[in-house]
Design a protein around this motif. Structure first.
Motif, PDB file in Angstrom:
ATOM      1  N   ILE A   1       0.834  -1.204   0.000  1.00 30.88           N
ATOM      2  CA  ILE A   1       0.000   0.000   0.000  1.00 30.88           C
ATOM      3  C   ILE A   1       0.866   1.249   0.000  1.00 30.88           C
ATOM      4  CG2 ILE A   1      -1.635   1.312   1.395  1.00 30.88           C
ATOM      5  CD1 ILE A   1      -2.838  -1.315   2.289  1.00 30.88           C
ATOM      6  N   ALA A   2       1.944   1.209   0.796  1.00 31.48           N
ATOM      7  CA  ALA A   2       2.823   2.369   0.876  1.00 31.48           C
ATOM      8  C   ALA A   2       3.481   2.672  -0.459  1.00 31.48           C
ATOM      9  CB  ALA A   2       3.895   2.130   1.944  1.00 31.48           C
ATOM     10  N   ALA A   3       3.644   1.644  -1.308  1.00 30.82           N
ATOM     11  CA  ALA A   3       4.315   1.838  -2.579  1.00 30.82           C
ATOM     12  C   ALA A   3       3.369   2.290  -3.689  1.00 30.82           C
ATOM     13  CB  ALA A   3       5.019   0.546  -2.998  1.00 30.82           C
ATOM     14  N   ILE A   4       2.077   2.318  -3.411  1.00 29.65           N
ATOM     15  CA  ILE A   4       1.111   2.689  -4.446  1.00 29.65           C
ATOM     16  C   ILE A   4       1.206   4.189  -4.719  1.00 29.65           C
ATOM     17  CG2 ILE A   4      -1.347   2.841  -4.976  1.00 29.65           C
ATOM     18  CD1 ILE A   4      -1.783   0.346  -3.397  1.00 29.65           C
ATOM     19  N   ALA A   5       1.116   4.550  -5.956  1.00 33.31           N
ATOM     20  CA  ALA A   5       1.219   5.945  -6.349  1.00 33.31           C
ATOM     21  C   ALA A   5       0.016   6.728  -5.843  1.00 33.31           C
ATOM     22  CB  ALA A   5       1.295   6.037  -7.880  1.00 33.31           C
ATOM     23  N   PRO A   6       0.165   8.047  -5.675  1.00 39.51           N
ATOM     24  CA  PRO A   6      -0.950   8.870  -5.204  1.00 39.51           C
ATOM     25  C   PRO A   6      -2.191   8.744  -6.074  1.00 39.51           C
ATOM     26  CG  PRO A   6       1.108  10.095  -5.104  1.00 39.51           C
ATOM     27  CD  PRO A   6       1.413   8.805  -5.818  1.00 39.51           C
ATOM     28  N   ARG A   7      -1.999   8.490  -7.355  1.00 40.96           N
ATOM     29  CA  ARG A   7      -3.168   8.388  -8.234  1.00 40.96           C
ATOM     30  C   ARG A   7      -3.999   7.154  -7.933  1.00 40.96           C
ATOM     31  NH1 ARG A   7      -1.646   4.765 -12.275  1.00 40.96           N
ATOM     32  NH2 ARG A   7       0.608   4.379 -12.410  1.00 40.96           N
ATOM     33  N   ASP A   8      -3.436   6.214  -7.160  1.00 40.10           N
ATOM     34  CA  ASP A   8      -4.179   5.009  -6.798  1.00 40.10           C
ATOM     35  C   ASP A   8      -4.738   5.119  -5.383  1.00 40.10           C
ATOM     36  OD1 ASP A   8      -1.704   3.090  -8.510  1.00 40.10           O
ATOM     37  OD2 ASP A   8      -3.669   3.720  -9.227  1.00 40.10           O
ATOM     38  N   PHE A   9      -5.092   6.330  -4.958  1.00 36.87           N
ATOM     39  CA  PHE A   9      -5.603   6.550  -3.607  1.00 36.87           C
ATOM     40  C   PHE A   9      -6.861   5.731  -3.347  1.00 36.87           C
ATOM     41  CE2 PHE A   9      -8.237   9.038  -0.638  1.00 36.87           C
ATOM     42  CZ  PHE A   9      -7.393   9.004   0.464  1.00 36.87           C
ATOM     43  N   GLY A  10      -7.703   5.536  -4.367  1.00 43.95           N
ATOM     44  CA  GLY A  10      -8.919   4.750  -4.202  1.00 43.95           C
ATOM     45  C   GLY A  10      -8.614   3.310  -3.824  1.00 43.95           C
ATOM     46  N   VAL A  11      -7.542   2.751  -4.379  1.00 47.61           N
ATOM     47  CA  VAL A  11      -7.140   1.382  -4.045  1.00 47.61           C
ATOM     48  C   VAL A  11      -6.742   1.297  -2.578  1.00 47.61           C
ATOM     49  CG1 VAL A  11      -5.499  -0.454  -4.556  1.00 47.61           C
ATOM     50  CG2 VAL A  11      -6.417   0.956  -6.411  1.00 47.61           C
ATOM     51  N   VAL A  12      -6.005   2.296  -2.118  1.00 47.05           N
ATOM     52  CA  VAL A  12      -5.591   2.329  -0.717  1.00 47.05           C
ATOM     53  C   VAL A  12      -6.808   2.377   0.202  1.00 47.05           C
ATOM     54  CG1 VAL A  12      -4.315   3.631   1.025  1.00 47.05           C
ATOM     55  CG2 VAL A  12      -3.422   3.467  -1.305  1.00 47.05           C
ATOM     56  N   CYS A  13      -7.753   3.241  -0.121  1.00 48.25           N
ATOM     57  CA  CYS A  13      -8.951   3.377   0.707  1.00 48.25           C
ATOM     58  C   CYS A  13      -9.735   2.077   0.760  1.00 48.25           C
ATOM     59  CB  CYS A  13      -9.837   4.506   0.181  1.00 48.25           C
ATOM     60  SG  CYS A  13      -9.133   6.148   0.402  1.00 48.25           S
ATOM     61  N   ARG A  14      -9.886   1.414  -0.393  1.00 47.61           N
ATOM     62  CA  ARG A  14     -10.636   0.158  -0.412  1.00 47.61           C
ATOM     63  C   ARG A  14      -9.913  -0.923   0.389  1.00 47.61           C
ATOM     64  NH1 ARG A  14     -11.569   1.823  -5.823  1.00 47.61           N
ATOM     65  NH2 ARG A  14      -9.879   0.507  -6.620  1.00 47.61           N
ATOM     66  N   ALA A  15      -8.582  -0.934   0.320  1.00 45.29           N
ATOM     67  CA  ALA A  15      -7.816  -1.934   1.063  1.00 45.29           C
ATOM     68  C   ALA A  15      -7.976  -1.735   2.571  1.00 45.29           C
ATOM     69  CB  ALA A  15      -6.336  -1.857   0.668  1.00 45.29           C
ATOM     70  N   TRP A  16      -7.864  -0.489   3.030  1.00 43.15           N
ATOM     71  CA  TRP A  16      -8.009  -0.236   4.459  1.00 43.15           C
ATOM     72  C   TRP A  16      -9.445  -0.404   4.917  1.00 43.15           C
ATOM     73  CZ3 TRP A  16      -4.357  -0.616   7.728  1.00 43.15           C
ATOM     74  CH2 TRP A  16      -3.035  -0.316   7.363  1.00 43.15           C
ATOM     75  N   ASN A  17     -10.396  -0.134   4.044  1.00 45.56           N
ATOM     76  CA  ASN A  17     -11.798  -0.357   4.382  1.00 45.56           C
ATOM     77  C   ASN A  17     -12.058  -1.838   4.631  1.00 45.56           C
ATOM     78  OD1 ASN A  17     -14.724   0.671   4.411  1.00 45.56           O
ATOM     79  ND2 ASN A  17     -14.806  -0.976   2.895  1.00 45.56           N
ATOM     80  N   ARG A  18     -11.475  -2.691   3.786  1.00 49.37           N
ATOM     81  CA  ARG A  18     -11.629  -4.133   3.983  1.00 49.37           C
ATOM     82  C   ARG A  18     -10.994  -4.579   5.291  1.00 49.37           C
ATOM     83  NH1 ARG A  18      -9.935  -7.556  -1.167  1.00 49.37           N
ATOM     84  NH2 ARG A  18     -10.598  -9.172   0.303  1.00 49.37           N
ATOM     85  N   ARG A  19      -9.830  -4.036   5.604  1.00 54.27           N
ATOM     86  CA  ARG A  19      -9.171  -4.392   6.861  1.00 54.27           C
ATOM     87  C   ARG A  19     -10.011  -3.950   8.065  1.00 54.27           C
ATOM     88  NH1 ARG A  19      -5.066  -4.387   3.413  1.00 54.27           N
ATOM     89  NH2 ARG A  19      -3.227  -5.664   3.863  1.00 54.27           N
ATOM     90  N   LEU A  20     -10.536  -2.733   7.989  1.00 55.60           N
ATOM     91  CA  LEU A  20     -11.374  -2.229   9.068  1.00 55.60           C
ATOM     92  C   LEU A  20     -12.596  -3.119   9.268  1.00 55.60           C
ATOM     93  CD1 LEU A  20     -11.874   0.128  11.078  1.00 55.60           C
ATOM     94  CD2 LEU A  20     -13.172   1.247   9.258  1.00 55.60           C
TER      95      LEU A  20
END
Length: 227
Positions: free
Chosen positions: A10-29
């Motif tokens: 997740i830390a390596a994902i580019a800023p343009r992939d912010f939606g991917v980060v949000c979905r990943a953390w949403n699943r973890r939550l």
């Protein structure tokens, strides 16, 4: 099905992939909240069924209660607020729990109150003149404890005399607040996952609409129909 990105990924994902980060953390939550609140939800679901179906004989705990009566001498508590006097008597009798008042003390020599905790109730009748107290202890089984936890708050609506005075009652109330808030977050994270999941929009929308209509009927519809 590919797993969600790990924190390093997740830390390596580019800023343009912010939606991917949000979905990943949403699943973890959603995942970890579900695990943490699992047994809390089961407890309230099961006790809710017990409250809704009082005729179920296997959970009829009250006839199986155990009642013990005892009498104790005590040292008269020092003058002060009734709550302080009650705490002093509880210390002498080695009783812990939430204090609930029973009488308005028409006789200044009599001091009566109840102490409750899930599974056990104490009825204390203290005679300040003779320094003797009658104590009735009532214990219920595990079903009774579970049912008590469903409604155990230490306060009553409109009753200003009874306030939380036991630390474990406050801790339980805070835990229930956390469960309520956590369920809100859990549901919202589930809605987010449904919304971004391809191919499930229609079936999810149907389930959502049916739930809203059924709940709305009891919240609003009954008042509109039966005025």
């Amino acid at each position: 099905m590919p797993s969600s990105p790990e924190p390093a990924a997740i830390a390596a994902i580019a800023p343009r992939d912010f939606g991917v980060v949000c979905r990943a953390w949403n699943r973890r939550l959603h995942f970890y909240l579900g695990l943490y609140f699992l047994f809390f939800v089961w407890l309230f679901a099961l006790t809710g069924l017990l409250l809704n179906h009082g005729s179920w004989s296997f959970a009829d705990f009250w006839p199986n209660r155990k009642v013990a009566n005892d009498e104790h001498a005590f040292v008269a508590p020092p003058g002060g607020a009734p709550l302080d006097q009650a705490h002093d008597l509880m210390r002498q009798f080695a009783i812990a729990g939430e204090i609930q008042w029973l009488t308005t003390r028409p006789d200044p020599n009599r001091f009566e109150f109840r102490v409750s905790r899930p599974g056990t109730n104490f009825e204390i009748q203290a005679d300040l003149k003779t320094a003797r107290a009658k104590i009735q202890r009532t214990d219920v089984n595990t079903w009774g404890i579970m049912r008590a936890l469903h409604t155990f708050t230490g306060v009553r609506l409109g009753d200003r005399q009874n306030q939380r005075d036991w630390s474990l009652t406050t801790l339980w109330a805070l835990a229930m607040d956390a469960v309520a808030a956590g369920l809100v977050v859990l549901v919202l994270s589930g809605v987010v996952m449904w919304w971004v999941l391809p191919g499930r929009k229609l079936s999810g929308a149907i389930a959502l609409i049916v739930g809203v209509l059924v709940c709305g009927w009891f919240v609003v519809g009954l008042r509109l129909v039966y005025r």
